[in-house]
Motif scaffolding. Structure first.
Motif, PDB file in Angstrom:
ATOM      1  N   THR A   1     -29.788  16.772  11.334  1.00  0.00           N
ATOM      2  CA  THR A   1     -28.632  16.123  10.726  1.00  0.00           C
ATOM      3  C   THR A   1     -27.309  16.789  11.074  1.00  0.00           C
ATOM      4  OG1 THR A   1     -29.044  17.410   8.721  1.00  0.00           O
ATOM      5  CG2 THR A   1     -29.911  15.174   8.779  1.00  0.00           C
ATOM      6  N   HIS A   2     -27.332  18.036  11.556  1.00  0.00           N
ATOM      7  CA  HIS A   2     -26.072  18.740  11.812  1.00  0.00           C
ATOM      8  C   HIS A   2     -26.182  19.593  13.078  1.00  0.00           C
ATOM      9  CE1 HIS A   2     -22.591  21.472  10.437  1.00  0.00           C
ATOM     10  NE2 HIS A   2     -22.091  20.264  10.660  1.00  0.00           N
ATOM     11  N   LEU A   3     -26.604  18.960  14.170  1.00  0.00           N
ATOM     12  CA  LEU A   3     -26.739  19.667  15.439  1.00  0.00           C
ATOM     13  C   LEU A   3     -25.383  19.738  16.145  1.00  0.00           C
ATOM     14  CD1 LEU A   3     -30.005  17.904  16.656  1.00  0.00           C
ATOM     15  CD2 LEU A   3     -29.809  20.318  16.007  1.00  0.00           C
ATOM     16  N   PRO A   4     -25.016  20.888  16.699  1.00  0.00           N
ATOM     17  CA  PRO A   4     -23.724  21.000  17.375  1.00  0.00           C
ATOM     18  C   PRO A   4     -23.797  20.577  18.839  1.00  0.00           C
ATOM     19  CG  PRO A   4     -24.788  23.135  17.371  1.00  0.00           C
ATOM     20  CD  PRO A   4     -25.718  22.185  16.624  1.00  0.00           C
ATOM     21  N   ASP A   5     -22.687  20.056  19.368  1.00  0.00           N
ATOM     22  CA  ASP A   5     -22.598  19.904  20.815  1.00  0.00           C
ATOM     23  C   ASP A   5     -22.126  21.234  21.390  1.00  0.00           C
ATOM     24  OD1 ASP A   5     -19.831  20.040  20.357  1.00  0.00           O
ATOM     25  OD2 ASP A   5     -19.526  17.887  20.642  1.00  0.00           O
ATOM     26  N   TRP A   6     -22.050  21.320  22.700  1.00  0.00           N
ATOM     27  CA  TRP A   6     -21.733  22.609  23.336  1.00  0.00           C
ATOM     28  C   TRP A   6     -20.348  23.103  22.930  1.00  0.00           C
ATOM     29  CZ3 TRP A   6     -24.991  25.789  25.867  1.00  0.00           C
ATOM     30  CH2 TRP A   6     -24.427  26.907  26.504  1.00  0.00           C
ATOM     31  N   LYS A   7     -19.386  22.194  22.816  1.00  0.00           N
ATOM     32  CA  LYS A   7     -18.021  22.593  22.469  1.00  0.00           C
ATOM     33  C   LYS A   7     -17.965  23.210  21.077  1.00  0.00           C
ATOM     34  CE  LYS A   7     -13.275  20.845  22.114  1.00  0.00           C
ATOM     35  NZ  LYS A   7     -12.403  19.639  22.254  1.00  0.00           N
ATOM     36  N   ALA A   8     -18.628  22.563  20.116  1.00  0.00           N
ATOM     37  CA  ALA A   8     -18.652  23.095  18.750  1.00  0.00           C
ATOM     38  C   ALA A   8     -19.367  24.438  18.707  1.00  0.00           C
ATOM     39  CB  ALA A   8     -19.323  22.097  17.813  1.00  0.00           C
ATOM     40  N   MET A   9     -20.478  24.546  19.433  1.00  0.00           N
ATOM     41  CA  MET A   9     -21.213  25.816  19.488  1.00  0.00           C
ATOM     42  C   MET A   9     -20.319  26.911  20.069  1.00  0.00           C
ATOM     43  SD  MET A   9     -22.759  28.176  21.566  1.00  0.00           S
ATOM     44  CE  MET A   9     -22.708  27.280  23.119  1.00  0.00           C
ATOM     45  N   GLU A  10     -19.628  26.611  21.169  1.00  0.00           N
ATOM     46  CA  GLU A  10     -18.801  27.620  21.836  1.00  0.00           C
ATOM     47  C   GLU A  10     -17.643  28.087  20.947  1.00  0.00           C
ATOM     48  OE1 GLU A  10     -16.757  28.410  26.213  1.00  0.00           O
ATOM     49  OE2 GLU A  10     -17.435  26.396  25.667  1.00  0.00           O
ATOM     50  N   THR A  11     -17.071  27.168  20.188  1.00  0.00           N
ATOM     51  CA  THR A  11     -15.982  27.537  19.277  1.00  0.00           C
ATOM     52  C   THR A  11     -16.459  28.536  18.233  1.00  0.00           C
ATOM     53  OG1 THR A  11     -14.873  25.400  19.561  1.00  0.00           O
ATOM     54  CG2 THR A  11     -14.336  26.656  17.577  1.00  0.00           C
ATOM     55  N   ARG A  12     -17.616  28.269  17.635  1.00  0.00           N
ATOM     56  CA  ARG A  12     -18.151  29.196  16.634  1.00  0.00           C
ATOM     57  C   ARG A  12     -18.636  30.490  17.278  1.00  0.00           C
ATOM     58  NH1 ARG A  12     -21.982  27.102  11.740  1.00  0.00           N
ATOM     59  NH2 ARG A  12     -20.042  25.956  11.364  1.00  0.00           N
ATOM     60  N   TYR A  13     -19.156  30.394  18.493  1.00  0.00           N
ATOM     61  CA  TYR A  13     -19.592  31.595  19.220  1.00  0.00           C
ATOM     62  C   TYR A  13     -18.419  32.564  19.368  1.00  0.00           C
ATOM     63  CZ  TYR A  13     -21.721  34.492  22.896  1.00  0.00           C
ATOM     64  OH  TYR A  13     -22.228  35.546  23.624  1.00  0.00           O
ATOM     65  N   ARG A  14     -17.256  32.050  19.785  1.00  0.00           N
ATOM     66  CA  ARG A  14     -16.093  32.916  20.002  1.00  0.00           C
ATOM     67  C   ARG A  14     -15.655  33.582  18.701  1.00  0.00           C
ATOM     68  NH1 ARG A  14     -14.219  28.554  23.268  1.00  0.00           N
ATOM     69  NH2 ARG A  14     -12.804  27.925  21.578  1.00  0.00           N
ATOM     70  N   GLN A  15     -15.806  32.882  17.587  1.00  0.00           N
ATOM     71  CA  GLN A  15     -15.403  33.430  16.296  1.00  0.00           C
ATOM     72  C   GLN A  15     -16.247  34.631  15.892  1.00  0.00           C
ATOM     73  OE1 GLN A  15     -15.843  29.997  13.788  1.00  0.00           O
ATOM     74  NE2 GLN A  15     -13.921  29.035  14.445  1.00  0.00           N
ATOM     75  N   HIS A  16     -17.492  34.669  16.342  1.00  0.00           N
ATOM     76  CA  HIS A  16     -18.409  35.714  15.877  1.00  0.00           C
ATOM     77  C   HIS A  16     -18.842  36.694  16.966  1.00  0.00           C
ATOM     78  CE1 HIS A  16     -18.928  33.935  11.866  1.00  0.00           C
ATOM     79  NE2 HIS A  16     -18.834  32.769  12.481  1.00  0.00           N
TER      80      HIS A  16
END
Length: 297
Positions: free
Chosen positions: A272-287
């Motif tokens: 129900t809440h799978l990320p696309d690559w862009k969303a994943m990359e944005t959160r990756y950079r944050q952490h």
């Protein structure tokens, strides 16, 4: 192209105050129905991240034309299905308590067809929960093998599990599955790690550890508000495998898996809440900082 072997299932996910002991009961505080099955969850995660994926699974006569069928079509998942018209598509009944502990009851239904089906020879395959002997045959025939026993780990005997481990390049497991595999094979945890080129052991909310080439790397979880832990491991594998085929180094793949899983646990339901690559990359950079360019493979 990533091939995924294992279950497609309908998930009935319930919340309970506590998991009851034998001959006791508890009350259900919430119940929802979602798309699931370990292999299908992984395939959906990979497709949403933008990678090509082929799902090898078993379905019943109730699947064609269903909402789940249309959902897979929308995601662009290529499918190689064994269809059993007079059987149900596998169904999972999952109960999660207030501590995040979980118990699952699984109706195999059409997945019984794995036992009598011809195993494919695949160039790059991840084997999720499925018939142990079918997975064993796939492992023996395929070129690059990733393996995840999942909660079906108890179905594996020493011979089938040993054969798969001998042919596996990557092993995924949580702490409970690691313990059971060691008992089944009569080996230590360290010996299990040495049997594969790469092992990734997850520890629920306590992060994960990558073992490769004699090195050990700890990957912390991405802190989010937990709604339901179901599907976190599948999302981790989807993120890892998507990154791996793009050429990222294993430690980065684990971090991408961790980030992908963090999206899934924020909502109930494995898809129900799978990320696309862009969303994943944005959160990756944050952490984890900048996501470096992948290596050439």
């Amino acid at each position: 192209m990533i091939h995924i072997v294992g279950h497609t299932a309908i998930d009935h996910i319930s919340k309970v105050p506590h998991l009851p002991k034998a001959n006791c009961s508890t009350h259900i505080t919430d119940r929802q129905i979602y798309f699931g099955g370990g292999a299908s969850n992984i395939a959906a995660g990979i497709a949403t991240l933008g990678e090509e994926v082929i799902l090898h699974s078993c379905i019943g006569g109730d699947f064609a034309g269903s909402d789940y069928d249309r959902w897979m079509q929308k995601l662009g998942i290529c499918r190689e299905f064994f269809e059993v018209p007079d059987a149900h598509t596998p169904t999972a009944f999952m109960f999660t308590d207030d501590n995040g502990d979980q118990m699952t009851f699984f109706e195999w239904g059409a997945s019984a067809a794995f036992a009598r089906s011809e195993a494919p020879a695949l160039p790059f395959v991840h084997m999720a929960t499925a018939d142990p002997h079918f997975n064993c045959r796939v492992a023996e025939k395929s070129e690059f093998v990733s393996f995840d026993p999942g909660q079906d780990v108890f179905w594996y005997d020493k011979e089938t599990l040993g054969t798969i481990i001998e042919n596996a390049d990557i092993l995924f497991a949580n702490q409970h599955e690691v313990k059971q595999m060691c008992q089944t094979l009569s080996i230590s945890r360290d010996d299990l790690i040495k049997k594969v080129d790469m092992a990734i052991f997850t520890m629920s909310g306590n992060g994960s550890t990558l073992y490769t080439k004699g090195d050990e790397h700890f990957i912390p979880v991405v802190p989010v508000t937990l709604a339901d832990p179901t599907g976190a491991g599948d999302a981790y594998r989807a993120g890892f495998l998507s990154a791996y085929v793009r050429g990222y180094p294993p430690l980065t793949c684990c971090r991408i898996g961790t980030v992908t899983a963090s999206f899934v646990v924020e909502h109930v339901g494995c898809q129900t809440h799978l990320p696309d690559w862009k969303a994943m990359e944005t959160r990756y950079r944050q952490h984890f900082g900048t996501l470096e360019a992948p290596q050439n493979r």
